[in-house]
Write a protein that holds these residues in place. Sequence first.
Motif, PDB file in Angstrom:
ATOM      1  N   SER A 207       0.811  -1.221   0.000  1.00  0.00           N
ATOM      2  CA  SER A 207       0.000   0.000   0.000  1.00  0.00           C
ATOM      3  C   SER A 207       0.840   1.265   0.000  1.00  0.00           C
ATOM      4  O   SER A 207       0.461   2.279  -0.603  1.00  0.00           O
ATOM      5  N   GLU A 208       1.997   1.236   0.676  1.00  0.00           N
ATOM      6  CA  GLU A 208       2.798   2.442   0.803  1.00  0.00           C
ATOM      7  C   GLU A 208       3.915   2.555  -0.226  1.00  0.00           C
ATOM      8  O   GLU A 208       4.385   3.656  -0.514  1.00  0.00           O
ATOM      9  N   PHE A 209       4.343   1.420  -0.789  1.00  0.00           N
ATOM     10  CA  PHE A 209       5.478   1.441  -1.702  1.00  0.00           C
ATOM     11  C   PHE A 209       5.187   0.777  -3.049  1.00  0.00           C
ATOM     12  O   PHE A 209       6.032   0.802  -3.936  1.00  0.00           O
ATOM     13  N   GLY A 210       4.022   0.169  -3.183  1.00  0.00           N
ATOM     14  CA  GLY A 210       3.712  -0.514  -4.429  1.00  0.00           C
ATOM     15  C   GLY A 210       4.433  -1.833  -4.604  1.00  0.00           C
ATOM     16  O   GLY A 210       4.501  -2.360  -5.726  1.00  0.00           O
ATOM     17  N   GLY A 211       4.987  -2.371  -3.526  1.00  0.00           N
ATOM     18  CA  GLY A 211       5.705  -3.640  -3.588  1.00  0.00           C
ATOM     19  C   GLY A 211       7.201  -3.433  -3.441  1.00  0.00           C
ATOM     20  O   GLY A 211       7.720  -2.321  -3.526  1.00  0.00           O
ATOM     21  N   ALA A 212       7.914  -4.524  -3.199  1.00  0.00           N
ATOM     22  CA  ALA A 212       9.367  -4.487  -3.012  1.00  0.00           C
ATOM     23  C   ALA A 212      10.069  -5.006  -4.254  1.00  0.00           C
ATOM     24  O   ALA A 212       9.624  -5.964  -4.893  1.00  0.00           O
ATOM     25  N   ASP A 213      11.196  -4.375  -4.599  1.00  0.00           N
ATOM     26  CA  ASP A 213      12.015  -4.821  -5.727  1.00  0.00           C
ATOM     27  C   ASP A 213      13.002  -5.911  -5.316  1.00  0.00           C
ATOM     28  O   ASP A 213      13.278  -6.832  -6.088  1.00  0.00           O
ATOM     29  N   VAL A 214      13.543  -5.777  -4.109  1.00  0.00           N
ATOM     30  CA  VAL A 214      14.486  -6.770  -3.580  1.00  0.00           C
ATOM     31  C   VAL A 214      14.090  -7.056  -2.141  1.00  0.00           C
ATOM     32  O   VAL A 214      13.791  -6.136  -1.370  1.00  0.00           O
ATOM     33  N   ILE A 215      14.088  -8.343  -1.772  1.00  0.00           N
ATOM     34  CA  ILE A 215      13.723  -8.760  -0.410  1.00  0.00           C
ATOM     35  C   ILE A 215      14.836  -9.642   0.136  1.00  0.00           C
ATOM     36  O   ILE A 215      15.244 -10.615  -0.508  1.00  0.00           O
ATOM     37  N   LEU A 216      15.328  -9.300   1.312  1.00  0.00           N
ATOM     38  CA  LEU A 216      16.295 -10.139   2.018  1.00  0.00           C
ATOM     39  C   LEU A 216      15.568 -10.795   3.177  1.00  0.00           C
ATOM     40  O   LEU A 216      15.044 -10.110   4.050  1.00  0.00           O
ATOM     41  N   ASP A 217      15.542 -12.128   3.181  1.00  0.00           N
ATOM     42  CA  ASP A 217      14.792 -12.861   4.202  1.00  0.00           C
ATOM     43  C   ASP A 217      15.692 -13.841   4.936  1.00  0.00           C
ATOM     44  O   ASP A 217      16.426 -14.615   4.313  1.00  0.00           O
ATOM     45  N   ILE A 218      15.640 -13.809   6.271  1.00  0.00           N
ATOM     46  CA  ILE A 218      16.326 -14.800   7.094  1.00  0.00           C
ATOM     47  C   ILE A 218      15.319 -15.603   7.925  1.00  0.00           C
ATOM     48  O   ILE A 218      15.710 -16.395   8.755  1.00  0.00           O
ATOM     49  N   VAL A 219      14.029 -15.393   7.663  1.00  0.00           N
ATOM     50  CA  VAL A 219      12.980 -15.989   8.490  1.00  0.00           C
ATOM     51  C   VAL A 219      12.463 -17.306   7.910  1.00  0.00           C
ATOM     52  O   VAL A 219      12.354 -18.319   8.597  1.00  0.00           O
ATOM     53  N   GLY A 220      12.129 -17.309   6.625  1.00  0.00           N
ATOM     54  CA  GLY A 220      11.593 -18.509   6.010  1.00  0.00           C
ATOM     55  C   GLY A 220      10.208 -18.836   6.523  1.00  0.00           C
ATOM     56  O   GLY A 220       9.426 -17.951   6.891  1.00  0.00           O
ATOM     57  N   GLY A 221       9.858 -20.112   6.579  1.00  0.00           N
ATOM     58  CA  GLY A 221       8.539 -20.529   7.047  1.00  0.00           C
ATOM     59  C   GLY A 221       7.445 -19.806   6.283  1.00  0.00           C
ATOM     60  O   GLY A 221       7.459 -19.761   5.044  1.00  0.00           O
ATOM     61  N   PRO A 222       6.483 -19.206   6.970  1.00  0.00           N
ATOM     62  CA  PRO A 222       5.369 -18.538   6.288  1.00  0.00           C
ATOM     63  C   PRO A 222       5.791 -17.306   5.493  1.00  0.00           C
ATOM     64  O   PRO A 222       5.048 -16.856   4.630  1.00  0.00           O
ATOM     65  N   TYR A 223       6.988 -16.773   5.775  1.00  0.00           N
ATOM     66  CA  TYR A 223       7.444 -15.599   5.043  1.00  0.00           C
ATOM     67  C   TYR A 223       7.719 -15.911   3.571  1.00  0.00           C
ATOM     68  O   TYR A 223       7.696 -15.011   2.731  1.00  0.00           O
ATOM     69  N   VAL A 224       8.002 -17.163   3.255  1.00  0.00           N
ATOM     70  CA  VAL A 224       8.317 -17.507   1.860  1.00  0.00           C
ATOM     71  C   VAL A 224       7.165 -17.124   0.941  1.00  0.00           C
ATOM     72  O   VAL A 224       7.353 -16.431  -0.071  1.00  0.00           O
ATOM     73  N   GLN A 225       5.932 -17.542   1.279  1.00  0.00           N
ATOM     74  CA  GLN A 225       4.781 -17.200   0.451  1.00  0.00           C
ATOM     75  C   GLN A 225       4.441 -15.717   0.560  1.00  0.00           C
ATOM     76  O   GLN A 225       4.113 -15.068  -0.438  1.00  0.00           O
ATOM     77  N   ARG A 226       4.538 -15.158   1.753  1.00  0.00           N
ATOM     78  CA  ARG A 226       4.180 -13.759   1.954  1.00  0.00           C
ATOM     79  C   ARG A 226       5.140 -12.823   1.219  1.00  0.00           C
ATOM     80  O   ARG A 226       4.743 -11.758   0.747  1.00  0.00           O
ATOM     81  N   ASN A 227       6.405 -13.201   1.126  1.00  0.00           N
ATOM     82  CA  ASN A 227       7.353 -12.383   0.367  1.00  0.00           C
ATOM     83  C   ASN A 227       6.963 -12.298  -1.105  1.00  0.00           C
ATOM     84  O   ASN A 227       7.110 -11.253  -1.741  1.00  0.00           O
ATOM     85  N   MET A 228       6.474 -13.397  -1.634  1.00  0.00           N
ATOM     86  CA  MET A 228       6.034 -13.381  -3.035  1.00  0.00           C
ATOM     87  C   MET A 228       4.863 -12.428  -3.216  1.00  0.00           C
ATOM     88  O   MET A 228       4.744 -11.757  -4.248  1.00  0.00           O
ATOM     89  N   LYS A 229       4.005 -12.348  -2.217  1.00  0.00           N
ATOM     90  CA  LYS A 229       2.871 -11.429  -2.286  1.00  0.00           C
ATOM     91  C   LYS A 229       3.327  -9.978  -2.168  1.00  0.00           C
ATOM     92  O   LYS A 229       2.759  -9.074  -2.800  1.00  0.00           O
ATOM     93  N   ALA A 230       4.367  -9.734  -1.365  1.00  0.00           N
ATOM     94  CA  ALA A 230       4.867  -8.372  -1.169  1.00  0.00           C
ATOM     95  C   ALA A 230       5.720  -7.886  -2.334  1.00  0.00           C
ATOM     96  O   ALA A 230       5.960  -6.684  -2.469  1.00  0.00           O
ATOM     97  N   ALA A 231       6.156  -8.796  -3.179  1.00  0.00           N
ATOM     98  CA  ALA A 231       7.095  -8.454  -4.244  1.00  0.00           C
ATOM     99  C   ALA A 231       6.416  -7.785  -5.432  1.00  0.00           C
ATOM    100  O   ALA A 231       5.279  -8.106  -5.786  1.00  0.00           O
ATOM    101  N   ARG A 232       7.135  -6.868  -6.059  1.00  0.00           N
ATOM    102  CA  ARG A 232       6.723  -6.294  -7.333  1.00  0.00           C
ATOM    103  C   ARG A 232       7.035  -7.266  -8.464  1.00  0.00           C
ATOM    104  O   ARG A 232       7.732  -8.265  -8.283  1.00  0.00           O
TER     105      ARG A 232
END
Length: 328
Positions: A207-232
């Motif tokens: 909503s505030e940025f229109g999505g992310a161009d690059v995502i660095l994740d060290i969490v995994g688990g449920p973040y894997v699918q959610r990162n795809m949703k947050a990505a541009r």
Amino acid sequence: MSAALMDVVAMSGPGGPEVLHLAQRPRPQPGPREVLVEVAYAGVNGPDLMQRRGLYPAPEGASDLLGLEVAGEVVAVGEGARAWQVGDRVCGLTQGGGYARFCTILEDHCLPVPLGMTLAEAASLPEAWFTVWSNIFMTARLAACEVFLVHGAAGGLGTVAIQLGKAFGARVIATDSPASRLESCKALGAERVVDYQQEDYVEVVRSEFGGADVILDIVGGPYVQRNMKAARHDARIVQLAFALGSKVQVDLMPVMLKRLHYTGSTLRTRPDGFKAEVARQLRAQVWPLFESGRLKSVVGTILPLAEAAQAHRLMETAGHCGKIVLKT
């Protein structure tokens, strides 16, 4: 203590922090193109914890001791080594053996201690800065004005990612919790901080940025699918650890529809020549920013070598900010 022996942190076997204990080992000798560093401080990193648990064995020929980064003084040079002289202050990326009074390192994997920086601060640099630079800038090619989402942003990798993203013109969003950790992220240059216990980072990013161009994740688990949703569209997602697990069920449709690039790596197993190239780029493009004050080392905790087990316990709580280093 005999001059031929040195203090080290050894393991009685795989397990919890309690398997770590002080011991003595023969002092190593530098091989071809190596330097011998008298270690002042050694950094503590996630791969150390994995190796202690028996999940990340040392490569063939490497020391079985923990410790992938150190800072100290060169006390000997091996055959063919030309880059450093006895007395030089360096920090370096090791294949292991950092939790010790002396450590051998390939000369091309060492960097000078930046002007004005303490050895404790310098010991926190190699593993995190090599990792973030190689993954985010060399592989994902983060560019100025792009939106860069950093998870676990108050930790060792996160504090580096925020600073590098900001320094090279990206718009940085940092996720972490609680508020005290987020304040440190904001102070390092994050444009927006998200307390994952209070806000939905996917909604904020979209909503505030229109999505992310690059995502660095060290969490995994449920973040894997959610990162795809947050990505541009055409975003690059870099996975560097799995705090919440690596085995997940995901819908890969967004990879196709958004043309996503999903990647990850471990630094320790990369070829020596690759690490030397990372060191060369860091020295040319990043080290001057330390000396100008635009970047800084973020050391949160310094403990004596004898308290390596406590350092591991602290890191496993995920409540610390910045890097943990051991004083030899």
